[in-house]
Design a protein around this motif. Structure first.
Motif, PDB file in Angstrom:
ATOM      1  N   VAL A   1      26.097  30.181  43.178  1.00 22.64           N
ATOM      2  CA  VAL A   1      25.957  28.998  44.026  1.00 22.64           C
ATOM      3  C   VAL A   1      24.761  29.207  44.940  1.00 22.64           C
ATOM      4  CG1 VAL A   1      27.019  27.527  45.780  1.00 22.64           C
ATOM      5  CG2 VAL A   1      28.428  28.537  43.988  1.00 22.64           C
ATOM      6  N   ASN A   2      23.910  28.217  45.012  1.00 28.01           N
ATOM      7  CA  ASN A   2      22.763  28.259  45.921  1.00 28.01           C
ATOM      8  C   ASN A   2      22.612  26.880  46.529  1.00 28.01           C
ATOM      9  OD1 ASN A   2      20.452  28.759  47.322  1.00 28.01           O
ATOM     10  ND2 ASN A   2      19.180  29.234  45.556  1.00 28.01           N
ATOM     11  N   ALA A   3      22.911  26.768  47.819  1.00 22.22           N
ATOM     12  CA  ALA A   3      22.866  25.467  48.474  1.00 22.22           C
ATOM     13  C   ALA A   3      22.725  25.660  49.973  1.00 22.22           C
ATOM     14  CB  ALA A   3      24.132  24.658  48.166  1.00 22.22           C
ATOM     15  N   ASN A   4      22.246  24.632  50.656  1.00 21.27           N
ATOM     16  CA  ASN A   4      22.184  24.688  52.110  1.00 21.27           C
ATOM     17  C   ASN A   4      23.577  24.450  52.680  1.00 21.27           C
ATOM     18  OD1 ASN A   4      22.559  21.817  52.047  1.00 21.27           O
ATOM     19  ND2 ASN A   4      20.359  21.516  51.874  1.00 21.27           N
ATOM     20  N   ASN A   5      23.707  24.687  53.976  1.00 18.23           N
ATOM     21  CA  ASN A   5      25.019  24.604  54.620  1.00 18.23           C
ATOM     22  C   ASN A   5      25.270  23.269  55.305  1.00 18.23           C
ATOM     23  OD1 ASN A   5      25.797  27.257  53.925  1.00 18.23           O
ATOM     24  ND2 ASN A   5      24.586  28.085  55.633  1.00 18.23           N
ATOM     25  N   GLU A   6      24.467  22.269  55.005  1.00 19.26           N
ATOM     26  CA  GLU A   6      24.651  20.965  55.630  1.00 19.26           C
ATOM     27  C   GLU A   6      25.904  20.289  55.076  1.00 19.26           C
ATOM     28  OE1 GLU A   6      21.097  18.966  54.650  1.00 19.26           O
ATOM     29  OE2 GLU A   6      19.809  20.190  55.933  1.00 19.26           O
ATOM     30  N   VAL A   7      26.478  19.410  55.895  1.00 15.75           N
ATOM     31  CA  VAL A   7      27.653  18.667  55.436  1.00 15.75           C
ATOM     32  C   VAL A   7      27.274  17.800  54.245  1.00 15.75           C
ATOM     33  CG1 VAL A   7      29.399  16.966  56.076  1.00 15.75           C
ATOM     34  CG2 VAL A   7      28.683  18.706  57.728  1.00 15.75           C
ATOM     35  N   ARG A   8      26.124  17.143  54.340  1.00 18.11           N
ATOM     36  CA  ARG A   8      25.586  16.383  53.195  1.00 18.11           C
ATOM     37  C   ARG A   8      24.475  17.226  52.575  1.00 18.11           C
ATOM     38  NH1 ARG A   8      21.367  12.532  52.048  1.00 18.11           N
ATOM     39  NH2 ARG A   8      22.028  11.026  50.454  1.00 18.11           N
ATOM     40  N   GLN A   9      24.797  17.885  51.496  1.00 19.15           N
ATOM     41  CA  GLN A   9      23.841  18.781  50.862  1.00 19.15           C
ATOM     42  C   GLN A   9      22.800  17.968  50.097  1.00 19.15           C
ATOM     43  OE1 GLN A   9      26.933  20.848  48.757  1.00 19.15           O
ATOM     44  NE2 GLN A   9      26.775  22.645  50.058  1.00 19.15           N
TER      45      GLN A   9
ATOM     46  N   GLY B   1      20.868  21.792  45.865  1.00 20.27           N
ATOM     47  CA  GLY B   1      21.782  22.876  45.553  1.00 20.27           C
ATOM     48  C   GLY B   1      22.118  22.931  44.073  1.00 20.27           C
ATOM     49  N   ILE B   2      22.695  24.048  43.692  1.00 18.10           N
ATOM     50  CA  ILE B   2      23.106  24.248  42.306  1.00 18.10           C
ATOM     51  C   ILE B   2      24.336  25.147  42.280  1.00 18.10           C
ATOM     52  CG2 ILE B   2      21.466  26.166  42.073  1.00 18.10           C
ATOM     53  CD1 ILE B   2      21.294  25.520  39.105  1.00 18.10           C
ATOM     54  N   ARG B   3      25.226  24.858  41.361  1.00 17.92           N
ATOM     55  CA  ARG B   3      26.400  25.696  41.122  1.00 17.92           C
ATOM     56  C   ARG B   3      26.571  25.861  39.619  1.00 17.92           C
ATOM     57  NH1 ARG B   3      31.654  22.790  42.244  1.00 17.92           N
ATOM     58  NH2 ARG B   3      31.372  22.178  40.073  1.00 17.92           N
ATOM     59  N   VAL B   4      26.754  27.096  39.190  1.00 21.09           N
ATOM     60  CA  VAL B   4      26.953  27.395  37.768  1.00 21.09           C
ATOM     61  C   VAL B   4      28.148  28.335  37.636  1.00 21.09           C
ATOM     62  CG1 VAL B   4      25.977  28.387  35.678  1.00 21.09           C
ATOM     63  CG2 VAL B   4      24.504  27.122  37.253  1.00 21.09           C
ATOM     64  N   GLU B   5      29.055  28.034  36.716  1.00 22.40           N
ATOM     65  CA  GLU B   5      30.209  28.875  36.449  1.00 22.40           C
ATOM     66  C   GLU B   5      30.397  28.993  34.941  1.00 22.40           C
ATOM     67  OE1 GLU B   5      32.850  26.231  38.698  1.00 22.40           O
ATOM     68  OE2 GLU B   5      33.506  28.024  39.776  1.00 22.40           O
ATOM     69  N   ALA B   6      30.703  30.185  34.476  1.00 22.46           N
ATOM     70  CA  ALA B   6      30.987  30.389  33.055  1.00 22.46           C
ATOM     71  C   ALA B   6      32.108  31.406  32.929  1.00 22.46           C
ATOM     72  CB  ALA B   6      29.734  30.869  32.323  1.00 22.46           C
ATOM     73  N   GLU B   7      33.001  31.193  31.955  1.00 23.95           N
ATOM     74  CA  GLU B   7      34.150  32.079  31.779  1.00 23.95           C
ATOM     75  C   GLU B   7      34.506  32.187  30.304  1.00 23.95           C
ATOM     76  OE1 GLU B   7      38.504  32.689  33.869  1.00 23.95           O
ATOM     77  OE2 GLU B   7      37.841  30.645  33.394  1.00 23.95           O
ATOM     78  N   VAL B   8      34.815  33.402  29.892  1.00 22.94           N
ATOM     79  CA  VAL B   8      35.305  33.655  28.530  1.00 22.94           C
ATOM     80  C   VAL B   8      36.676  34.307  28.644  1.00 22.94           C
ATOM     81  CG1 VAL B   8      34.934  34.882  26.362  1.00 22.94           C
ATOM     82  CG2 VAL B   8      32.980  33.943  27.602  1.00 22.94           C
ATOM     83  N   THR B   9      37.677  33.749  27.944  1.00 25.98           N
ATOM     84  CA  THR B   9      39.027  34.304  27.952  1.00 25.98           C
ATOM     85  C   THR B   9      39.528  34.405  26.507  1.00 25.98           C
ATOM     86  OG1 THR B   9      39.959  32.085  28.268  1.00 25.98           O
ATOM     87  CG2 THR B   9      39.590  33.422  30.241  1.00 25.98           C
ATOM     88  N   ALA B  10      40.538  35.234  26.323  1.00 20.26           N
ATOM     89  CA  ALA B  10      41.085  35.417  24.969  1.00 20.26           C
ATOM     90  C   ALA B  10      42.550  35.806  25.045  1.00 20.26           C
ATOM     91  CB  ALA B  10      40.288  36.474  24.205  1.00 20.26           C
ATOM     92  N   SER B  11      43.274  35.433  24.018  1.00 22.41           N
ATOM     93  CA  SER B  11      44.691  35.784  23.916  1.00 22.41           C
ATOM     94  C   SER B  11      44.975  36.205  22.475  1.00 22.41           C
ATOM     95  CB  SER B  11      45.556  34.586  24.305  1.00 22.41           C
ATOM     96  OG  SER B  11      46.918  34.838  24.065  1.00 22.41           O
ATOM     97  N   SER B  12      45.821  37.221  22.335  1.00 23.52           N
ATOM     98  CA  SER B  12      46.112  37.702  20.984  1.00 23.52           C
ATOM     99  C   SER B  12      47.525  38.282  20.924  1.00 23.52           C
ATOM    100  CB  SER B  12      45.107  38.781  20.572  1.00 23.52           C
ATOM    101  OG  SER B  12      45.470  39.373  19.336  1.00 23.52           O
ATOM    102  N   GLN B  13      48.154  38.095  19.789  1.00 25.62           N
ATOM    103  CA  GLN B  13      49.472  38.660  19.594  1.00 25.62           C
ATOM    104  C   GLN B  13      49.427  40.187  19.519  1.00 25.62           C
ATOM    105  OE1 GLN B  13      51.345  36.757  16.212  1.00 25.62           O
ATOM    106  NE2 GLN B  13      50.867  34.686  16.963  1.00 25.62           N
ATOM    107  N   TYR B  14      48.227  40.751  19.312  1.00 24.39           N
ATOM    108  CA  TYR B  14      48.092  42.211  19.277  1.00 24.39           C
ATOM    109  C   TYR B  14      48.409  42.831  20.638  1.00 24.39           C
ATOM    110  CZ  TYR B  14      45.971  41.998  14.658  1.00 24.39           C
ATOM    111  OH  TYR B  14      45.756  41.803  13.317  1.00 24.39           O
TER     112      TYR B  14
END
Length: 578
Positions: free
Chosen positions: A400-408, A411-424
């Motif tokens: 996240v990179n943004a100023n702290n003003e109430v009305r920004q 700015g930019i926000r980036v999120e990425a996530e990798v998850t996995a599930s396995s019966q193993y």
């Protein structure tokens, strides 16, 4: 007697104020010069402090020194071949000093030499630039303050890098009025560089080892103001301290080049409680509360409990945080909780336990890795109730990179996530998911801005029917596709019920214009879908009103769904733009 004396004091004080308010000063009339040069001359003249009732003998004394004072003011701007004509006159029962100035030609810089007598090998680029490209150049009109400011800036920059004994072996400004020229010769001696010593912390409920790890390793490192600011940022950003004061103990005259750092810490309150009532279209009326203990023990462990109740969502959770070796930049979190959600598409109830490691990476990226153990019972549409045990390891990054003003406005926000599930590893079903979210805020004018939002996600799975709602994708609502009910969009079954999707693609384009200091209006276009195999885009358009309150933005939108029989839908939400 005392009352009478008090009355007289007030009378005298009032008389004094009246006399002070009615004092009228004489006037200095300058001709031949204007602007900064004229202002500088008047600032040098002491006669301007005399009022109209000043005795003539004192005015004459001031007049005698005026020539020298004007000369100093002209010299400061490089005028040495000047001519002056001064005369007094009486104007409306007051004095007036008439000053005619012929400044003559201005002295210019001819030769500028800046040398480092003992220049270090690995010198900061800022200092290198100041040495090689001084703001004083040949042909530039002479202004003494430019010369003084450059010397100060150079010396301050050098000392900020730990060369506390730096000094000018030679500092010469040679002026040749008859040649209208001036030469500058500076010889800077750096001297020995200083190094950080040990921390000296004030009394604190946190142990010394934790405080040292929060501040970061510094002992033996070269001293610099930037490194000192980094130490301050680490401590201040840790959420333990209300106040952080750093006092480098510099010995600029003795033999030691070691700088111990005295650290005065003011602790935040150990515990805090927060509560609030709000409303959003997705959750309806909601009540939230939280309680936290910022430093549960001397090792800096902390814990908090959060709860939320609304018509569609109820949550209760707790988190225990343990600082790691780099305490200001990495920590462990152990959390658990209970959540129940009731939407138009599904009902679910789950208990969760999560363990993760969080680390702050360079350039303000945040990395988290961990595993989530979740038991979920649910009903999707009119399907039979089901339940799943999931053991889901995952890794995610955010920035996240943004100023702290109430009305920004940027700015930019980036999120990425990798998850996995396995019966193993004893999970109830097999799948892998990737999810990426981003949002950009760009200024288009002084009062206008553009908000871009996007989200994509995909699932690799064996059997979609085995996925519980928490790992299916739904869309629609305040923060996805406006004009549609919360989580009402997704793949449909044979009965026409929304059962979610294994993939997601949503985008939003919004223009916002500030028409009052705390109010703006917007127009927007949202589009996307949650799908399994066939992507069928759903679109919504609308207008909105925003109020930037002291506690954050409040957004009210009216959106029309373009791919539904509904006419329009209100959306109310609160929270930061990013």
């Amino acid at each position: 007697m005392r009352r009478s004396l008090t009355r007289k004091c007030f009378q005298y004080a009032g008389l004094l104020c009246f006399v002070s308010a009615t004092v009228v000063h004489g006037e200095v009339v300058l001709t031949g010069v204007d602007g900064d040069l004229a202002d500088n001359i008047k600032a040098h003249l002491t006669i301007t402090a005399e009022d109209c009732k000043a005795p003539r003998w004192r005015l004459q004394q001031r007049r005698k020194s005026a020539d020298q004072q004007i000369g100093q003011a002209l010299n400061a701007y490089g005028y040495y071949s000047y001519e002056l004509k001064l005369s007094f006159s009486d104007v409306e029962n007051c004095w007036q000093l008439n000053v005619n100035v012929v400044p003559g030609e201005r002295v210019a810089l001819r030769d500028v030499q800046v040398q480092a007598v003992d220049r270090p090998v690995n010198l900061d680029l800022t200092i290198v630039d100041l040495l090689q490209n001084p703001p004083l150049m040949a042909g530039q009109p002479l202004k003494h303050s430019d010369y003084d400011n450059y010397k100060t800036a150079l010396l301050d920059s050098v000392r900020a890098q730990g060369y506390w004994r730096a000094k000018f072996q030679e500092a010469e400004l040679a002026i040749y009025p008859e040649q209208l020229s001036a030469d500058i010769k500076l010889g800077l001696e750096f001297g020995a560089r200083y190094y950080f010593g040990a921390y000296e912390f004030s009394a604190s409920p946190l142990d010394q080892d934790l405080l040292s790890r929060l501040a970061g390793r510094a002992e033996g490192e070269p001293y610099s103001a930037e490194a000192l600011q980094d130490i301050y940022g680490r401590l201040q950003g840790s959420d333990y301290f209300q106040q952080v004061l750093l006092n480098p103990r510099v010995d600029s005259t003795g033999q030691s080049v070691v700088v111990p750092i005295a650290v005065d810490l003011g602790m935040k309150s150990q515990t805090s409680f927060g509560a609030g009532i709000g409303y959003s279209t997705d959750q309806k009326m909601r009540v939230r509360a939280d309680y936290q203990n910022r430093y549960f023990n001397a090792k800096g462990h902390k814990w908090r409990v959060d709860t939320l109740y609304s018509q569609t969502l109820q949550e209760l959770g707790g988190t225990y945080t343990i600082p790691r070796q780099e305490a200001a930049r990495e920590w462990y979190e152990v959390s658990g909780g209970w959540v129940r959600e009731n939407t138009v598409s599904y009902e679910s109830q789950a208990t969760t336990t999560r363990i993760r490691a969080v680390e702050a990476l360079p350039q303000d990226w945040i990395l988290n890795t961990g595993v989530n153990v979740r038991y979920e019972s649910y009903v999707i549409g009119s399907e039979e109730p089901d339940e799943q045990w999931l053991v889901v390891p995952g890794v995610g990054v955010s920035w996240v990179n943004a100023n702290n003003e109430v009305r920004q406005t940027l700015g930019i926000r980036v999120e990425a996530e990798v998850t996995a599930s396995s019966q193993y590893w004893l999970s109830g079903t097999d799948f892998a998911q990737l999810r990426v979210r981003s949002k950009f805020i760009l200024p288009l004018s002084e009062k206008g801005r553009l908000l871009l939002r996007g989200e994509v996600a995909g699932t690799l799975k064996d059997d979609f029917s085995e996925l519980p709602p928490s790992v299916r994708f739904f869309t629609g609502g305040d923060n996805s596709i406006r004009g549609y009910q919360y989580n009402s969009l997704g793949t449909m079954n044979d009965e026409g019920e929304v059962i979610g999707g294994s993939h997601l693609a949503v985008a939003s384009l919004e223009y916002d214009y500030l028409f009052l200091p705390s109010w703006s209006a917007s127009v927007f276009y949202d589009a996307g879908d949650a799908f399994d195999t066939v992507f069928a885009v759903k679109r919504g358009v609308g207008v909105g009103l925003r109020w930037y309150s002291p506690v954050g933005p409040l957004r009210v939108d009216i959106a029309s769904p373009l791919d539904s029989e509904d006419n329009y839908r209100f959306h109310i939400s609160v929270g930061a733009d990013l």
